[in-house]
Scaffold this motif. Structure first.
Motif, PDB file in Angstrom:
ATOM      1  N   GLY A  85       0.782  -1.224   0.000  1.00 38.80           N
ATOM      2  CA  GLY A  85       0.000   0.000   0.000  1.00 38.80           C
ATOM      3  C   GLY A  85       0.814   1.273   0.000  1.00 38.80           C
ATOM      4  O   GLY A  85       0.263   2.352  -0.242  1.00 38.80           O
ATOM      5  N   ASN A 475      -3.135   4.108  -5.203  1.00 39.52           N
ATOM      6  CA  ASN A 475      -4.511   3.876  -4.809  1.00 39.52           C
ATOM      7  C   ASN A 475      -5.385   4.031  -6.034  1.00 39.52           C
ATOM      8  O   ASN A 475      -5.013   4.722  -6.991  1.00 39.52           O
ATOM      9  CB  ASN A 475      -4.969   4.882  -3.746  1.00 39.52           C
ATOM     10  CG  ASN A 475      -4.501   4.507  -2.357  1.00 39.52           C
ATOM     11  OD1 ASN A 475      -4.010   3.410  -2.114  1.00 39.52           O
ATOM     12  ND2 ASN A 475      -4.640   5.441  -1.425  1.00 39.52           N
ATOM     13  N   ASN A 504      -6.223   0.121  -2.258  1.00 43.85           N
ATOM     14  CA  ASN A 504      -5.174  -0.511  -3.054  1.00 43.85           C
ATOM     15  C   ASN A 504      -5.496  -1.970  -3.337  1.00 43.85           C
ATOM     16  O   ASN A 504      -4.807  -2.610  -4.122  1.00 43.85           O
ATOM     17  CB  ASN A 504      -3.801  -0.371  -2.386  1.00 43.85           C
ATOM     18  CG  ASN A 504      -3.744  -1.048  -1.024  1.00 43.85           C
ATOM     19  OD1 ASN A 504      -3.948  -2.254  -0.894  1.00 43.85           O
ATOM     20  ND2 ASN A 504      -3.444  -0.263   0.018  1.00 43.85           N
TER      21      ASN A 504
END
Length: 566
Positions: A85, A475, A504
């Motif tokens: 992430g 994202n 994500n």
């Protein structure tokens, strides 16, 4: 309109960058990765672990900090660490997936990961990105607001990571290798865990149960992470409601629920208010399993929440959803919306440069083994747009991109499936004309700062299931999701451009689809893959190669001097 958005986003980025220098710190850790003997479920088992613990250490930083992690591989296996992430803007060398962004750290060697944590707050995690090592090599990565900023909700009394895992009474590398050698499905896990503890419902585990002591009338922030390899999970606390305030390190509008659903790779931050009668209550997690007729670990892990001052008593057990409760799952995932007033929210880009329609699912590939245990005597494979992804072995894809080395990957990943059919019709599950796929290393090349929209379409091939898809480096906005075959004329009218959730990792609905959109503003090589580890080595993946931008500030720098060699 879109140019104005690009400019404003660029200005915001400069502001974030400038402010980060004002309060940034360097947070440094050392990971010693080696074998560890632990006793669980009535037996001793050798696992690979970080710093002698399961889960590994929780990393805590503030937004704007630089994280430095020295990894010493004292295990018998190749190793890399993925910081799940983290955007890794211009630090793609630190992203971690083996042969995608780096060659592995070989046994006896070391490597230092160094990257900035900018423009993100909330809960992420880290894990091994080589084979099944992430079954035991994982931990939380918590990003708190920088000095002078606060949560967009009242400050909680305490913050507690709740890391959900999966446990095998076996060497997980042996489990993976056996499946790859036979072409069949791997053996199922023996337990789920909460912060490394299976809980007293499993054999010999009465004293191996996670316990959390709470004070009546306080609010706690639970940072829930699904680190399980192959199972989406329901999570509940008996007699208590939860309020979702963030997913995948992005803030959400408060969403009240009595059950949380987390796919492998996802994180969900919830507020727990201890407003019930002081007593003891179980927290519990069990599988959401969407493939009919396929075995799965139908067990439950529990932990105990004990109100301060209460005497020992049998805790109250929550009523978990049925393992195949798709309506509850879809309601949870589809009701989450973004908190647009939060610090790092940016509006959805409205002009799209690249449109892709990607079918996903299981299939079969040729068997070069003495006996293959997959259907029709073949071995299981998985694919996107009928391309079953195969990682290179000579050089990482990122180094090939940086050094302009040919022969490592090709840039012909298709924007659309090669054959259109009734994707979610179960009568096609074993249609021999649709099942066969071949191995390749096909990627999609993207221009810097282009806006990409992807329709992720599940198929019914072999079995209808929910696939958790993770995108590295970015994202994405979840514009819409639903069931059946995606119909742009109808489903395109359902797009949420106002406050779509940002993630994500998304669980694409079973027998359904999801539409995501992101801006490719990070040069490098970024995987998009299924986060079920049974499916990744079978090929349910592709990658985006994002070209360098027009300036030095938008160009991938050289790799670090100690970058692992193949």
């Amino acid at each position: 309109m879109d140019r104005a958005l690009v400019f404003s986003t660029w200005v915001l980025g400069l502001c974030i960058c400038a402010s980060s220098f004002a309060s940034a710190a360097i947070v440094e850790h050392t990971f010693n990765v080696k074998n560890l003997t632990v006793n669980k479920l009535c037996r001793n088992q050798v696992i690979t672990a970080v710093n002698g613990s399961l889960p590994g250490p929780t990393l805590r930083v503030h937004e704007g900090d630089t994280l430095v992690v020295h990894v010493f591989n004292k295990s018998p296996y190749n190793l890399s660490i993925h910081w799940h992430g983290i955007f890794q803007y211009l630090s793609g060398w630190a992203d971690g997936p083996e042969f995608a962004t780096q060659c592995p750290i070989q046994p006896g060697l070391s490597y230092t990961y160094r990257f900035n944590v900018t423009g993100q707050e909330g809960t992420l995690w880290w894990h091994a990105h080589v084979g099944w090592l992430r079954a035991t090599v994982y931990g939380a990565l918590i990003i708190r607001p920088r000095s002078g900023h606060s949560f967009p909700f009242p400050k909680p009394h305490r913050e507690i990571p709740i890391v959900l895992g999966e446990w095998w009474n076996a060497n997980v590398i042996d489990v993976e290798n056996q499946a790859l050698a036979t072409g069949a499905s791997p053996n199922l896990s023996d337990a789920y865990t909460i912060n490394g503890h299976p809980g007293r419902l499993y054999p010999c585990s009465s004293n191996d149960t996670f316990r959390l002591k709470v004070v009546h009338g306080k609010t706690y922030l639970l940072r829930i992470i699904n680190a399980a390899l192959n199972n989406q999970l329901f999570f509940k606390i008996a007699n208590h409601n939860l309020t979702v305030v963030a997913v995948d390190a992005t803030y959400t509008n408060p969403y009240a629920t009595d059950v949380v659903v987390v796919a492998p790779g996802q994180t969900t931050d919830v507020l727990l208010t201890t407003d019930q009668m002081p007593a003891r209550y179980y927290m519990a997690a069990s599988a959401y399993h969407s493939v009919a007729g396929v075995p799965f670990p139908n067990t439950t892990t529990i932990g105990v929440i004990a109100y301060s001052g209460t005497t020992p008593s049998t805790p109250i057990m929550p009523l978990l959803p049925a393992f195949n409760d798709t309506p509850t799952t879809h309601k949870f995932f589809s009701n989450i919306t973004a908190l647009v007033s939060s610090r790092f929210w940016t509006p959805v880009p409205r002009e799209v440069d690249e449109r892709m329609f990607i079918t996903m699912g299981m299939g079969l590939s040729a068997c070069n083994l003495p006996t293959c245990q997959g259907p029709f005597g073949l071995k299981f494979a998985a694919s996107m747009n009928n391309a079953s992804f195969q990682f290179p072995t000579q050089l990482s894809m990122l180094e090939a991109f940086f050094r302009d080395v040919s022969g490592i990957y090709t840039t012909d990943f298709p924007d659309n499936p090669p054959l259109q059919f009734d994707y979610t019709n179960s009568t096609n599950s074993f249609n021999r004309a649709l099942l066969n796929t071949t191995k390749s290393t096909k990627v999609k090349k993207l221009k810097f700062n282009s806006t990409v929209e992807v329709v992720l379409q599940n198929t019914a091939l072999i079995g209808i299931e929910n696939h958790p898809i993770h995108l590295h480096g970015f994202n994405f906005y979840v514009l819409a999701q639903g069931f059946g075959n995606y119909n742009p004329a109808i489903d395109g009218t359902k797009f949420n451009f106002v406050n779509p959730q940002e993630r994500n990792t998304i669980g694409v609905p079973v027998g359904g689809w999801a539409v995501i959109r992101f801006r490719a503003n990070n040069p490098g090589v970024w995987l998009m893959h299924c986060h079920l580890d049974v499916h990744l080595p079978w090929g349910l993946a592709t990658a985006f190669v994002v070209e360098n931008g027009p300036t030095a500030a938008t160009t991938l720098p050289p790799p670090p001097s100690d970058f692992p060699k193949c």
